[in-house]
Design an enzyme around this catalytic site. Sequence first.
Site, PDB file in Angstrom:
ATOM      1  N   LYS A  27      11.452  46.252  62.470  1.00 42.28           N
ATOM      2  CA  LYS A  27      12.652  46.708  61.744  1.00 42.28           C
ATOM      3  C   LYS A  27      12.447  48.092  61.132  1.00 42.28           C
ATOM      4  O   LYS A  27      13.402  48.870  61.044  1.00 42.28           O
ATOM      5  CB  LYS A  27      13.049  45.702  60.660  1.00 42.28           C
TER       6      LYS A  27
ATOM      7  N   TYR B 137       7.151  37.721  57.542  1.00 49.11           N
ATOM      8  CA  TYR B 137       8.063  38.509  58.383  1.00 49.11           C
ATOM      9  C   TYR B 137       7.254  39.392  59.342  1.00 49.11           C
ATOM     10  O   TYR B 137       7.659  39.665  60.459  1.00 49.11           O
ATOM     11  CB  TYR B 137       9.040  39.325  57.525  1.00 49.11           C
TER      12      TYR B 137
HETATM   13  P1  NAD Z   1      21.010  34.697  65.755  1.00 50.35           P
HETATM   14  O1  NAD Z   1      19.912  33.800  66.222  1.00 50.35           O
HETATM   15  O2  NAD Z   1      22.357  34.141  65.721  1.00 50.35           O
HETATM   16  O3  NAD Z   1      21.005  36.045  66.613  1.00 50.35           O
HETATM   17  C1  NAD Z   1      19.860  36.599  67.206  1.00 50.35           C
HETATM   18  C2  NAD Z   1      20.244  36.956  68.626  1.00 50.35           C
HETATM   19  O4  NAD Z   1      19.192  37.641  69.314  1.00 50.35           O
HETATM   20  C3  NAD Z   1      20.590  35.710  69.470  1.00 50.35           C
HETATM   21  O5  NAD Z   1      21.911  35.803  69.934  1.00 50.35           O
HETATM   22  C4  NAD Z   1      19.603  35.799  70.616  1.00 50.35           C
HETATM   23  O6  NAD Z   1      20.147  35.352  71.843  1.00 50.35           O
HETATM   24  C5  NAD Z   1      19.348  37.294  70.663  1.00 50.35           C
HETATM   25  N1  NAD Z   1      18.169  37.624  71.469  1.00 50.35           N
HETATM   26  C6  NAD Z   1      16.870  37.266  71.261  1.00 50.35           C
HETATM   27  N2  NAD Z   1      16.102  37.706  72.286  1.00 50.35           N
HETATM   28  C7  NAD Z   1      16.930  38.373  73.142  1.00 50.35           C
HETATM   29  C8  NAD Z   1      16.742  39.057  74.379  1.00 50.35           C
HETATM   30  N3  NAD Z   1      15.523  39.159  74.972  1.00 50.35           N
HETATM   31  N4  NAD Z   1      17.828  39.611  74.987  1.00 50.35           N
HETATM   32  C9  NAD Z   1      19.044  39.522  74.421  1.00 50.35           C
HETATM   33  N5  NAD Z   1      19.293  38.891  73.257  1.00 50.35           N
HETATM   34  C10 NAD Z   1      18.243  38.329  72.623  1.00 50.35           C
HETATM   35  O7  NAD Z   1      20.540  35.196  64.298  1.00 50.35           O
HETATM   36  P2  NAD Z   1      21.142  36.307  63.318  1.00 50.35           P
HETATM   37  O8  NAD Z   1      20.555  36.004  62.005  1.00 50.35           O
HETATM   38  O9  NAD Z   1      22.608  36.418  63.470  1.00 50.35           O
HETATM   39  O10 NAD Z   1      20.430  37.648  63.847  1.00 50.35           O
HETATM   40  C11 NAD Z   1      21.142  38.802  64.238  1.00 50.35           C
HETATM   41  C12 NAD Z   1      20.456  40.049  63.713  1.00 50.35           C
HETATM   42  O11 NAD Z   1      20.555  40.064  62.304  1.00 50.35           O
HETATM   43  C13 NAD Z   1      18.974  40.161  64.041  1.00 50.35           C
HETATM   44  O12 NAD Z   1      18.670  41.508  64.369  1.00 50.35           O
HETATM   45  C14 NAD Z   1      18.311  39.791  62.742  1.00 50.35           C
HETATM   46  O13 NAD Z   1      17.035  40.388  62.618  1.00 50.35           O
HETATM   47  C15 NAD Z   1      19.295  40.395  61.767  1.00 50.35           C
HETATM   48  N6  NAD Z   1      19.205  39.897  60.385  1.00 50.35           N
HETATM   49  C16 NAD Z   1      19.290  38.559  60.114  1.00 50.35           C
HETATM   50  C17 NAD Z   1      19.200  38.099  58.802  1.00 50.35           C
HETATM   51  C18 NAD Z   1      19.240  36.635  58.473  1.00 50.35           C
HETATM   52  O14 NAD Z   1      18.757  36.259  57.405  1.00 50.35           O
HETATM   53  N7  NAD Z   1      19.808  35.781  59.312  1.00 50.35           N
HETATM   54  C19 NAD Z   1      19.029  39.032  57.766  1.00 50.35           C
HETATM   55  C20 NAD Z   1      18.962  40.397  58.074  1.00 50.35           C
HETATM   56  C21 NAD Z   1      19.046  40.810  59.395  1.00 50.35           C
HETATM   57  O1  0WE Z   2      15.232  38.940  61.433  1.00 47.14           O
HETATM   58  C1  0WE Z   2      15.148  37.798  61.034  1.00 47.14           C
HETATM   59  C2  0WE Z   2      14.617  36.707  61.926  1.00 47.14           C
HETATM   60  C3  0WE Z   2      14.405  37.140  63.338  1.00 47.14           C
HETATM   61  C4  0WE Z   2      13.606  36.174  64.172  1.00 47.14           C
HETATM   62  C5  0WE Z   2      13.621  34.794  63.994  1.00 47.14           C
HETATM   63  C6  0WE Z   2      12.873  33.979  64.834  1.00 47.14           C
HETATM   64  C7  0WE Z   2      12.801  32.476  64.651  1.00 47.14           C
HETATM   65  C8  0WE Z   2      12.404  31.748  65.912  1.00 47.14           C
HETATM   66  C9  0WE Z   2      12.834  36.710  65.180  1.00 47.14           C
HETATM   67  N1  0WE Z   2      12.096  35.932  66.006  1.00 47.14           N
HETATM   68  C10 0WE Z   2      12.109  34.590  65.848  1.00 47.14           C
HETATM   69  N2  0WE Z   2      11.347  33.834  66.705  1.00 47.14           N
HETATM   70  C11 0WE Z   2      11.383  32.480  66.736  1.00 47.14           C
HETATM   71  O2  0WE Z   2      10.639  31.836  67.492  1.00 47.14           O
HETATM   72  N3  0WE Z   2      15.523  37.514  59.728  1.00 47.14           N
HETATM   73  C12 0WE Z   2      15.853  38.624  58.851  1.00 47.14           C
HETATM   74  C13 0WE Z   2      15.525  36.161  59.141  1.00 47.14           C
HETATM   75  C14 0WE Z   2      14.200  35.926  58.513  1.00 47.14           C
HETATM   76  O3  0WE Z   2      13.120  35.643  59.259  1.00 47.14           O
HETATM   77  C15 0WE Z   2      12.030  35.545  58.400  1.00 47.14           C
HETATM   78  C16 0WE Z   2      12.455  35.779  57.091  1.00 47.14           C
HETATM   79  C17 0WE Z   2      13.843  36.048  57.156  1.00 47.14           C
HETATM   80  C18 0WE Z   2      14.746  36.383  56.018  1.00 47.14           C
HETATM   81  C19 0WE Z   2      10.702  35.264  58.693  1.00 47.14           C
HETATM   82  C20 0WE Z   2       9.779  35.195  57.639  1.00 47.14           C
HETATM   83  C21 0WE Z   2      10.190  35.451  56.356  1.00 47.14           C
HETATM   84  C22 0WE Z   2      11.519  35.744  56.043  1.00 47.14           C
END
Ligand code: NAD
Ligand code: 0WE
Length: 256
Positions: A163, A156
């Site tokens: 974060k 991560y």
């Molecule tokens: P997602 O890919 O659906 O959403 C991520 C969004 O970030 C996308 O809509 C993308 O367009 C946007 N983004 C990236 N670069 C950008 C930029 N320069 N300008 C504007 N938008 C931009 O994935 P998600 O899992 O729904 O992620 C949403 C949030 O939830 C993130 O902050 C992620 O860190 C957080 N989160 C995700 C998880 C998980 O396991 N999926 C867990 C905890 C927190």
């Molecule tokens: O916040 C996230 C992921 C956010 C994210 C994901 C990507 C994938 C593609 C940010 N940048 C990128 N760039 C890319 O090119 N999560 C909480 C999901 C997540 O991501 C991980 C996790 C978990 C959970 C990455 C490593 C280990 C665990």
Amino acid sequence: MKLLEGKRGVIFGVANDRSIAWAIAEALHREGAELAFTYAGEILEKRVRPLAEGIGAKIVLPCDVTKDEEIETIFQTLRQEWGGLDILIHAIAYASKEDLSNPYLQTSRQGFQLALDVSTYSLVALTRQAASLMEGRKGSVLTMTYMGAEKVIPNYNVMGVAKAALEASVRYLAHDLGPKGIRVNAISAGPIKTLAAAGIAGFKEMLHYSSERAPLKRNVDAEEVARTALYLVSDMASAVTGEVVHVDAGYNIMGM
Ligand code: NAD
Ligand code: 0WE
């Protein structure tokens, strides 16, 4: 009476129908909120516009959060069309792929700046604009975080650092905006298979690992995150600000 009748919100972070931001949008819409959407680039417009229009959204605009002009245009439009704002949802994160696989030690200055610009500073920039539209309206700001801010999650890396700064930003913004009646909170979600997670090597194994160790013996889904989001942006949470609420089936409380 619906929880968000007469409220207006703007949602940043819908990429497709699996996005956490989309689940939140559906929950807020169900409770009567009128919503505006932004998308990050033309490719995503094809996905986001039909979803947004499907729940009656009239404002759907491009916004790359690394561009100050694009952020300004969004809030100018909201001022013209709505004259005010009640809710800001920030669900955006990005780090370069290599920074999520190489050791954290190898993070370049550029990679660090990109991750913190998109994932952390954007909350400050969007909240500043939103707050000026929330004057006298008891507004609410909500962002998404992950346990990698608190403890080491292998790979991560720079996202964990981004974060951690995001969670601290929630507290500082809550302090700045509290006197105006504006609340700022975060949800720390357990792992969910979204587009952002799809690109992560070994994500399936992570889901399995966390479901075995979490007190509830399962993972969470975006709908469960959305119901907590609904609580936090509604009057149900009128005295909650600067908080990070874990929605992770209890995973974070475990020590062994
Ligand atoms: P997602 O890919 O659906 O959403 C991520 C969004 O970030 C996308 O809509 C993308 O367009 C946007 N983004 C990236 N670069 C950008 C930029 N320069 N300008 C504007 N938008 C931009 O994935 P998600 O899992 O729904 O992620 C949403 C949030 O939830 C993130 O902050 C992620 O860190 C957080 N989160 C995700 C998880 C998980 O396991 N999926 C867990 C905890 C927190
Ligand atoms: O916040 C996230 C992921 C956010 C994210 C994901 C990507 C994938 C593609 C940010 N940048 C990128 N760039 C890319 O090119 N999560 C909480 C999901 C997540 O991501 C991980 C996790 C978990 C959970 C990455 C490593 C280990 C665990």
